[in-house]
Scaffold this motif. Structure first.
Motif, PDB file in Angstrom:
ATOM      1  N   THR A   1      13.355  36.218  -4.306  1.00  0.00           N
ATOM      2  CA  THR A   1      13.887  37.389  -4.383  1.00  0.00           C
ATOM      3  C   THR A   1      13.139  38.275  -5.173  1.00  0.00           C
ATOM      4  O   THR A   1      13.419  39.650  -5.049  1.00  0.00           O
ATOM      5  N   GLU A   2      11.666  38.096  -5.733  1.00  0.00           N
ATOM      6  CA  GLU A   2      11.108  39.035  -6.356  1.00  0.00           C
ATOM      7  C   GLU A   2       9.807  39.506  -5.604  1.00  0.00           C
ATOM      8  O   GLU A   2       9.100  38.907  -5.076  1.00  0.00           O
ATOM      9  N   HIS A   3      10.025  40.775  -5.019  1.00  0.00           N
ATOM     10  CA  HIS A   3       8.895  41.288  -4.184  1.00  0.00           C
ATOM     11  C   HIS A   3       7.603  41.076  -4.399  1.00  0.00           C
ATOM     12  O   HIS A   3       6.794  40.787  -3.808  1.00  0.00           O
TER      13      HIS A   3
ATOM     14  N   ALA B   1       8.175  48.439 -10.675  1.00  0.00           N
ATOM     15  CA  ALA B   1       9.444  48.292 -10.043  1.00  0.00           C
ATOM     16  C   ALA B   1      10.046  49.607  -9.460  1.00  0.00           C
ATOM     17  O   ALA B   1       9.858  50.546 -10.358  1.00  0.00           O
TER      18      ALA B   1
ATOM     19  N   LEU C   1      12.025  49.299  -1.144  1.00  0.00           N
ATOM     20  CA  LEU C   1      10.790  48.557  -1.177  1.00  0.00           C
ATOM     21  C   LEU C   1      10.545  47.453  -0.161  1.00  0.00           C
ATOM     22  O   LEU C   1       9.592  47.416   0.356  1.00  0.00           O
ATOM     23  N   TRP C   2      11.879  46.775   0.122  1.00  0.00           N
ATOM     24  CA  TRP C   2      11.723  45.750   1.049  1.00  0.00           C
ATOM     25  C   TRP C   2      11.689  46.286   2.577  1.00  0.00           C
ATOM     26  O   TRP C   2      10.934  45.797   3.468  1.00  0.00           O
TER      27      TRP C   2
ATOM     28  N   GLU D   1      16.229  51.700  -5.612  1.00  0.00           N
ATOM     29  CA  GLU D   1      15.299  52.047  -4.348  1.00  0.00           C
ATOM     30  C   GLU D   1      14.708  50.354  -3.988  1.00  0.00           C
ATOM     31  O   GLU D   1      13.773  50.356  -3.359  1.00  0.00           O
ATOM     32  N   GLU D   2      15.202  49.424  -4.647  1.00  0.00           N
ATOM     33  CA  GLU D   2      14.845  48.018  -4.377  1.00  0.00           C
ATOM     34  C   GLU D   2      14.981  47.915  -2.744  1.00  0.00           C
ATOM     35  O   GLU D   2      14.065  47.148  -2.349  1.00  0.00           O
ATOM     36  N   GLU D   3      15.921  48.208  -2.204  1.00  0.00           N
ATOM     37  CA  GLU D   3      16.067  48.022  -0.680  1.00  0.00           C
ATOM     38  C   GLU D   3      14.928  48.662  -0.002  1.00  0.00           C
ATOM     39  O   GLU D   3      14.381  48.273   0.970  1.00  0.00           O
TER      40      GLU D   3
ATOM     41  N   ARG E   1      14.203  36.048   1.552  1.00  0.00           N
ATOM     42  CA  ARG E   1      14.970  36.814   0.196  1.00  0.00           C
ATOM     43  C   ARG E   1      16.430  36.282   0.096  1.00  0.00           C
ATOM     44  O   ARG E   1      16.748  36.019  -0.948  1.00  0.00           O
TER      45      ARG E   1
END
Length: 240
Positions: free
Chosen positions: A227-229, A111, A120-121, A116-118, A221
């Motif tokens: 929701t889980e990349h 993760a 990642l997408w 930085e989740e956004e 998503r």
């Protein structure tokens, strides 16, 4: 961990001219290091202490566009083909990285930190858009969640129709009240056309591959509960 041989820890290339005689990356692999989001990074030594044998006291890391990569600086991890290595720093424009004492999960199972989740997408959308350059009229591009298992799992597909990218979203098919929720209002607001008898999936066309994958990933998503990349997968399929 000392092998006593000048062998690249990643590709296995042997060359005493360019390798430190420990478990380090050769200059070719070191030039390909990325952050956890698969973006190339350039390492530097902000303290002047890095060498082939010791890490920088203050590690620097920047992306190709010159922006700082805080995630690498904080975690001191870089990746080559998704495999994690310790970031030591950089000297004379060359990245320095070495094998970890204990193997860590690959990039796609790690993760991102610092919100930085956004990114990642976004990085995935950029990568998939590059993949779509290979799309032809004889195949289509499938984006699965959980590998399409169980069979009624949500998925998306992108096909080339003329010069347009025709996109379809199929919600998870379950009995009413079960499975992931479907946000129809979100999809309608984003321009998706609802299923009909002739077209059983949500559908929409786009002019560019990047626009197509951005909307497909967003729909999966935000509207279909994917929701889980790390549970995403993708592949090309040929028409039967």
């Amino acid at each position: 961990m000392n092998t006593g041989k000048a062998v690249c820890a990643h590709c296995g290339r042997v060359s005493t001219d360019i390798l430190v005689p420990l478990n380090y990356l050769c200059i070719w692999c070191a030039a390909r290091v990325t952050d956890v989001l698969d973006r190339y990074v350039r390492l530097s030594d902000a303290s002047g202490t890095a060498s082939e044998y010791s890490p920088a006291a203050v590690l620097g890391a920047t992306h190709d566009d010159g922006t700082a990569c805080q995630e690498v600086m904080d975690r001191r991890r870089v990746y080559v083909d998704g495999i994690a290595y310790e970031a030591l720093g950089g000297t004379d424009g060359t990245n320095l990285a070495r094998m970890l004492e204990v193997v860590e999960p690959p990039a796609w199972q790690t993760a991102p930190g610092h919100g930085e989740e956004e990114l990642l997408w976004q990085g995935t959308a950029t990568f998939l858009a590059r993949q779509l350059r290979m799309l032809t009229s004889s195949d289509y591009f499938l984006v699965d969640y959980d590998g399409g298992e169980p069979e009624p799992a949500a998925y998306a597909c992108i096909a080339l129709v003329g010069t347009q990218f025709s996109c379809h979203l199929r919600p998870e098919v379950t009995a009413p009240g079960f499975g992931r929720p479907q946000d129809s209002e979100f999809l309608l607001a984003r321009g998706w056309q609802p299923p009909t008898g002739a077209m059983p999936n949500w559908h929409q066309g786009f002019a560019t591959g990047l626009e197509a994958v951005q909307h497909v990933l967003e729909g999966l998503r935000r509207a279909l509960g994917c929701t889980e990349h790390k549970r995403l997968s993708w592949r090309f399929e040929e028409y039967e």
